[in-house]
Design a protein around this motif. Structure first.
Motif, short mmCIF file in Angstrom:
data_model
loop_
_atom_site.label_atom_id
_atom_site.label_comp_id
_atom_site.label_asym_id
_atom_site.label_seq_id
_atom_site.Cartn_x
_atom_site.Cartn_y
_atom_site.Cartn_z
N UNK A 34 20.40 32.90 -51.93
CA UNK A 34 20.98 31.89 -52.59
C UNK A 34 19.80 31.41 -53.66
N UNK A 35 18.69 31.14 -53.24
CA UNK A 35 17.49 30.83 -53.73
C UNK A 35 17.41 31.78 -55.12
N UNK A 36 17.36 33.21 -54.74
CA UNK A 36 17.18 34.25 -55.81
C UNK A 36 18.29 34.38 -56.83
N UNK A 37 19.58 33.94 -56.22
CA UNK A 37 20.64 34.07 -57.37
C UNK A 37 20.62 32.87 -58.37
N UNK A 38 20.32 31.60 -57.81
CA UNK A 38 20.10 30.36 -58.72
C UNK A 38 19.10 30.76 -59.74
N UNK A 39 18.04 31.33 -59.21
CA UNK A 39 16.92 31.80 -60.26
C UNK A 39 17.32 32.58 -61.44
N UNK A 40 17.70 33.58 -60.71
CA UNK A 40 18.31 34.67 -61.64
C UNK A 40 19.41 34.29 -62.63
N UNK A 41 20.30 33.58 -62.13
CA UNK A 41 21.37 32.93 -62.93
C UNK A 41 20.99 32.09 -64.14
#
Length: 163
Positions: free
Chosen positions: A17-24
């Motif tokens: 979830x942290x990765x997806x937020x940063x990537x988005x």
């Protein structure tokens, strides 16, 4: 266009979830091409092809997760002396403390002579029982906002060439 590589591992969804937020957020900033790789899939050539990095790791047993450590073990020596000075940031997902995992990850980055461009947040899930540790995580919005800030800042910095 600059290339941002995000390497992560997640067993219970928190770091994902942290990765997806940063990537988005990095993609929305439109400052860099964003490539996301799960740690087992990331290879030295992926790092060589990138201009900057975001490493997202869970803490397991007071250290970075073994799968993430395996990524660093596999890539460290083939890249030694080849990626010096490139910018990086990191994020840690922890059940209680996370300090040792952060220290361990930052020491690896220091060995590569990467340039740290953001403080490394430790997102704490407060998972302290076996059931809580093994359960799927739900990262609070305020913590995901921190992750978005890091992703957007990395992309913008790469685009502007400030790193």
């Amino acid at each position: 266009m600059a290339r941002l590589l995000i390497v992560y591992h997640s067993m219970t969804g928190g770091t994902r979830q942290m990765t997806e937020a940063a990537a988005d957020a990095a993609r929305a900033a439109k400052g860099a091409e964003v490539i996301v790789k799960d740690a087992p899939d990331a290879q030295p050539e992926d790092l060589l092809a990138a201009d900057g990095y975001l490493f997202a790791a869970p803490e397991n047993l007071a250290a970075i997760a073994g799968v993430m450590k395996s990524f660093f073990d596999r890539c460290y020596y083939p890249l030694l002396g080849k990626i010096e000075g490139r910018p990086y940031a990191a994020m840690i997902c922890a059940g209680s403390d996370g300090e040792n995992a952060r220290t361990q990850l930052e020491r690896i980055a220091t060995g590569w002579r990467l340039k740290k461009v953001a403080d490394t947040p430790i997102i704490c899930t407060h998972a302290q029982t076996t059931e809580a540790i093994l359960a799927e995580k739900e990262i609070p919005e305020a913590d995901l906002a921190q992750c978005r800030e890091i992703g957007a800042a990395l992309a913008a910095g790469l685009e502007l060439g400030v790193f």
